[in-house]
Design a protein around this motif. Structure first.
Motif, mmCIF file in Angstrom:
data_model
loop_
_atom_site.group_PDB
_atom_site.id
_atom_site.type_symbol
_atom_site.label_atom_id
_atom_site.label_comp_id
_atom_site.label_asym_id
_atom_site.label_seq_id
_atom_site.Cartn_x
_atom_site.Cartn_y
_atom_site.Cartn_z
ATOM 1 N N GLN A 160 163.240 117.043 29.285
ATOM 2 C CA GLN A 160 163.909 117.185 28.001
ATOM 3 C C GLN A 160 163.080 118.016 27.030
ATOM 4 N N ALA B 92 170.857 116.368 22.418
ATOM 5 C CA ALA B 92 170.151 115.517 23.375
ATOM 6 C C ALA B 92 171.074 114.499 24.042
ATOM 7 N N SER C 54 168.528 112.363 20.037
ATOM 8 C CA SER C 54 167.135 112.463 20.456
ATOM 9 C C SER C 54 166.466 111.095 20.415
#
Lengths: 381, 316
Positions: free
Chosen positions: A280, A208, A73
Motif C-alpha cells: 500500500q 485506500a 487509509s
C-alpha cells in the motif's frame, strides 16, 4: 444391557459446562441454530466491508471517522494492525510465549517485498507485488524458525528479552547496512495488480478503500485458519504448554515442536502484515520498524484479551484507531498533535488493564479461569 | 574487519570502554537486585535511569548552567556535582519505588503469572519515556560542561582523563558500599533471606513487602548515580536514552550472572570494553548490535552468567 435413550438434553452437569451453555453474548450465539449463526456472521462481514462508507451515516458518521487522516487509509492501517495482533495472539495468547520483537517479522516481510520489487534494490529483479508475496511469507516463516530454534529453550522472560534483541538487530541492520538502504529506503514498490474495465488500476494511490477490502479479506482467511488451528491438536498442545510446560512435556507434548509452530505461524501472519503494508505504501525505510511498534501490538493483544481471537481483533483495531482519531487534534497544554501521545497513552492503558482487568476486554474464558486459579494460590503477604 | 585499528588503539579503547562499563555496571545493579529477589526483569528500570539523568540537569539549570556556560571553579563544581547526584538519586529512587507500588505490587497480591509483570513493566517503561518525550518535544538536552576532560596521565597512546577516573572510582566505591550493605547489615540479611525463599523469610519475621521496596530503592539509587555519570560523559540526554543503555545494562547483568552483585560489576566492565572492541572491528554503527548478539550467545551457552546467579546464596 441398558438402552437408555436421552431425548431431551438434561441439565448440563457442572463439569460439562462450556461456552455454549454460559450466559453472555457468546453463550447466546452458540445456542442459536446454525443457519441463524451463518446469517449473523454474513451480516457482520458485510457491515465490515461497508465500513469505508461509515462517514455517510447521519449524525454518528462524522464522529466515527478520522479527521487528520482520510478514513479509508485509517481503515487500512487498522487492517494491518489487526493482522499483526492476530499473529501475536497466536504466540502470546495461545502458546503463552512473550515475543517482544514481533515487529521484526513484519519488517522481514516488508523488506523481502521491497528487495524483490523495488527498482532501488540491488537485486534488480523488479518483480510484481503478487509474485513477491509467497517468497516474502516463506522468508518470514523461516526467520521465525531461525529465531525460535535456538531461543525457545530459554525461560519465558529471557525469551522476551532475546526476541526484543532480535527486533533491534533487524532494525540496526536495516539502518546501517548498505543493502537495506537505511533511511533512504525503497521507493516505487509496486501496488497489488488488477485494474477496472476502463484501465484504471484498482489499487491506486488516491483511494485506500480497495486496500482495506483486501486487508479485510486476508483477515477473514487468517481468522478461519487460526481458529481451526486453535481447535486442532496443535491448539491443544499450545494450551497445555501455556498452562504448564513441564507437565505438558511429561504427558508427551513435544513442546519445542509446538512452540516452533507458534513462532512460525506468528511470523507468517506478521509477514503478511508487512507485505500488505509495503504494497500500500509504495515506500518504506528503516524508521518504519521502531521497537515501540512491537510493544503497541502487544498492548493491543493484552488490551483486547489475549488468547481470544475477537479480543485480539478488537485490540488491534483500537491501537490503530485511537491514535488516528486523535491525529490533527491539538492538546491544550503542550500544543502538540495528540497523535504524539499515543505510546504514552498505551503505556498507561497496559498498566491499568493488567491491574484491573488482566483478562482483557473480551477475555478468553479459559485464560480468565487460569488467572482466577492462580489468585487462590496466593500466599498471605 | 579492522584488526590493525583494534591493535593500534587497544589502550584508548580499553579505558573508554571501562568508563562506559562502569556506568553500565551501576545501572545493571538495579536489574540484578530486583531479579535476585523477585525473579523479575524490571523492564522499567531504564526509565528510573532516564528520570535521574533529567533530574540533575534540572537542578543545574536552577543555577543558571546550560551547555554554553563556562566551567565553574573547583569548589562550585564539587558542590554542583553533589547537588546533582542528590537530585538524581532522590528522583530515581522515588521512581523505582513508584513503579514497584503502582505496577508490581497489585499484581503480586494477585499472584499473577510471571509474564504479566513483564507486560506491566513494559507499559510503565513506555509511559514514562514517552511522557518525557512529549514534554521535551523529543529534542536532545545538552549537559553543562561541569568537568572539562583533561589528561591526568598518559601511557603510550592511552590518555586517561579526570572524568574517566571519577566515573570508574565512583562506580567501584558504590559497588563496595552496596556489597558490604547486602552482606553485612541487618537489612541486607533480610534481602538475602527473601531472595533465598520469600515465604520462609516471611515466616521468620522478615517484612517481605518492605524488603522488596528496599531492593527497588537501592537499584534506583545506583541508577541515579549512573545517570549523572552518563550525563557528564556523553554530554547529552534524550527521552530514549534509558532504553538502549538499559538493554546493555541488562546484558551486563546476565553476562556476570543476574542476581549476583559482583557479577554485575564484572559484566558491566567487560561489556563496556567488548563493545568498544566490536565497534572498532566492525564500525561504530554495530556497537549496540554487538551487545544484543553477546546477550543471545550468553543466554544460549551459559544462561547463569560468568559468576552464577547468587544473591540469595551470597556468604553471610
Amino acid at each position: 444391557m441398558s438402552d437408555v435413550k436421552v431425548d431431551k438434553p438434561a441439565a448440563v452437569p457442572a463439569d460439562k459446562k462450556n461456552w455454549r451453555s454460559s450466559g453472555g453474548v457468546r453463550g447466546w450465539f452458540g445456542r442459536q441454530h446454525w443457519a441463524v449463526r451463518t446469517v449473523l456472521i454474513i451480516v457482520f462481514a458485510v457491515l465490515a466491508y461497508l465500513l469505508p462508507y461509515a462517514g455517510d451515516i447521519p449524525v454518528l458518521g462524522p464522529q466515527i471517522i478520522t479527521e487528520g487522516i482520510d478514513w479509508p487509509s485509517a481503515l487500512f492501517n487498522m487492517s494491518y494492525y489487526v493482522l499483526l495482533a492476530l499473529g501475536l495472539n497466536v504466540v502470546v495468547g495461545f502458546a503463552g510465549l512473550l515475543d517482544l520483537g514481533y515487529v521484526g517479522f513484519f519488517a522481514v516481510g516488508a523488506y523481502t517485498v521491497a528487495l524483490l520489487t523495488s527498482p532501488d534494490s540491488i537485486l534488480k529483479t523488479e518483480w510484481g507485488w503478487l509474485a513477491a508475496v509467497p517468497v516474502a511469507l516463506a522468508v518470514a516463516m523461516v526467520s521465525g524458525l531461525i529465531l525460535g530454534w535456538p531461543t525457545l529453550r530459554l525461560r519465558g522472560d529471557y525469551l522476551a528479552i532475546v526476541t526484543l534483541g532480535f527486533a533491534e538487530i533487524i532494525r540496526i541492520f536495516a539502518t546501517s547496512s548498505e543493502t537495506l538502504r537505511g533511511d533512504r529506503g525503497f521507493a516505487d514498490i509496486p501496488h497489488p495488480p488488477g485494474s477496472y474495465s476502463d484501465g484504471k488500476p484498482i489499487f491506486g494511490v488516491a483511494d485506500a478503500t480497495p486496500y482495506y477490502w483486501l486487508g479485510l479479506s486476508v483477515i477473514i482467511l487468517v481468522i478461519l485458519g487460526v481458529r481451526n488451528l486453535d481447535r486442532s491438536r496443535v491448539g491443544r498442545s499450545w494450551l497445555a504448554i501455556r498452562e504448564d510446560e513441564e507437565a505438558a512435556e511429561i504427558m508427551g507434548v513435544r513442546t519445542i515442536k509446538y512452540k516452533l509452530w507458534a513462532f512460525a505461524i506468528g511470523a507468517f501472519i506478521g509477514g503478511l502484515g508487512g507485505v500488505m503494508f509495503a504494497g500500500q505504501q509504495g515506500f518504506m525505510n528503516s524508521q518504519t520498524f521502531i521497537l515501540q511498534f512491537s510493544i503497541l501490538v502487544l498492548a493491543g493483544v493484552v488490551m483486547g484479551g489475549s488468547g481470544n481471537i475477537f479480543g485480539a481483533i478488537l485490540g488491534g483495531a483500537l491501537i490503530s484507531y485511537i491514535p488516528d482519531r486523535l491525529r490533527g487534534i491539538e492538546d491544550p497544554i503542550f500544543h502538540t498533535d495528540l497523535f504524539g501521545f499515543r505510546f504514552a497513552i498505551f503505556g498507561a492503558i497496559i498498566i491499568l488493564i493488567m491491574i484491573f482487568r488482566p483478562q482483557g476486554l473480551i477475555p478468553s474464558r479459559r485464560r480468565a479461569m487460569e488467572l482466577k486459579d492462580r489468585e487462590k494460590e496466593v500466599a498471605p503477604q | 574487519m579492522n584488526f590493525s585499528g583494534l591493535i593500534q588503539d587497544f589502550g584508548p579503547l580499553t579505558i573508554t570502554g571501562l568508563a562506559q562499563g562502569a556506568i553500565i555496571a551501576l545501572f545493571a545493579l538495579g536489574y540484578t537486585l530486583v531479579y535476585g529477589v523477585l525473579r523479575l526483569i524490571n523492564f522499567a528500570h531504564s526509565e528510573v535511569f532516564l528520570l535521574g539523568s533529567y533530574a540533575c540537569l534540572i537542578v543545574w539549570g536552577f543555577f543558571g548552567l546550560d551547555q554554553n556556560s563556562a566551567t565553574p571553579n573547583v569548589f562550585s563544581v564539587i558542590g554542583l556535582l553533589l547537588l546533582g547526584l542528590m537530585a538524581a538519586i532522590v528522583i530515581s529512587g522515588l521512581t523505582a519505588l513508584g513503579v514497584e507500588l503502582v505496577a508490581y505490587r497489585p499484581l503480586r497480591r494477585r499472584n499473577a503469572p510471571p509474564l504479566a509483570f513483564l507486560i506491566t513493566a513494559i507499559g510503565a517503561s513506555l509511559f514514562i519515556s514517552e511522557t518525557v518525550g512529549v514534554i521535551t518535544k523529543r529534542n536532545i538536552k545538552a549537559v553543562p560542561p561541569l568537568i572539562r576532560p583533561a589528561d591526568v596521565f598518559v601511557i603510550g597512546n592511552m590518555h586517561v582523563t579526570n572524568l574517566q577516573i571519577l566515573i570508574i572510582v565512583l562506580a567501584l566505591v558504590m559497588m563496595f558500599v552496596l556489597d558490604r550493605f547486602i552482606n553485612r547489615s541487618r537489612l541486607g540479611r533480610g534481602i538475602r533471606a527473601v531472595a533465598q525463599n520469600p515465604d520462609s523469610a516471611a515466616l521468620m519475621g522478615v517484612n517481605k513487602s518492605r524488603v522488596i521496596a528496599l531492593v527497588f530503592l537501592l537499584g534506583g539509587l545506583m541508577a541515579g548515580i549512573a545517570a549523572v555519570m552518563y550525563d557528564l560523559k556523553i554530554g547529552v540526554t534524550r527521552f530514549d536514552a534509558g532504553f538502549l543503555l538499559g538493554i546493555e545494562a541488562f546484558t551486563a547483568a546476565v553476562l556476570g550472572g543476574i542476581g549476583n552483585l559482583r557479577g554485575a560489576l564484572l559484566g558491566g566492565l567487560l561489556l563496556g570494553v567488548l563493545q568498544n572492541y566490536a565497534a572498532s572491528l566492525f564500525g561504530t554503527q554495530w556497537l549496540h548490535a554487538a551487545s544484543f548478539v553477546l546477550l543471545v550467545l550468553i543466554l544460549l551457552v551459559r544462561p547463569t552468567g560468568l559468576l552464577g546467579e547468587s544473591l540469595g546464596r551470597a556468604r553471610a
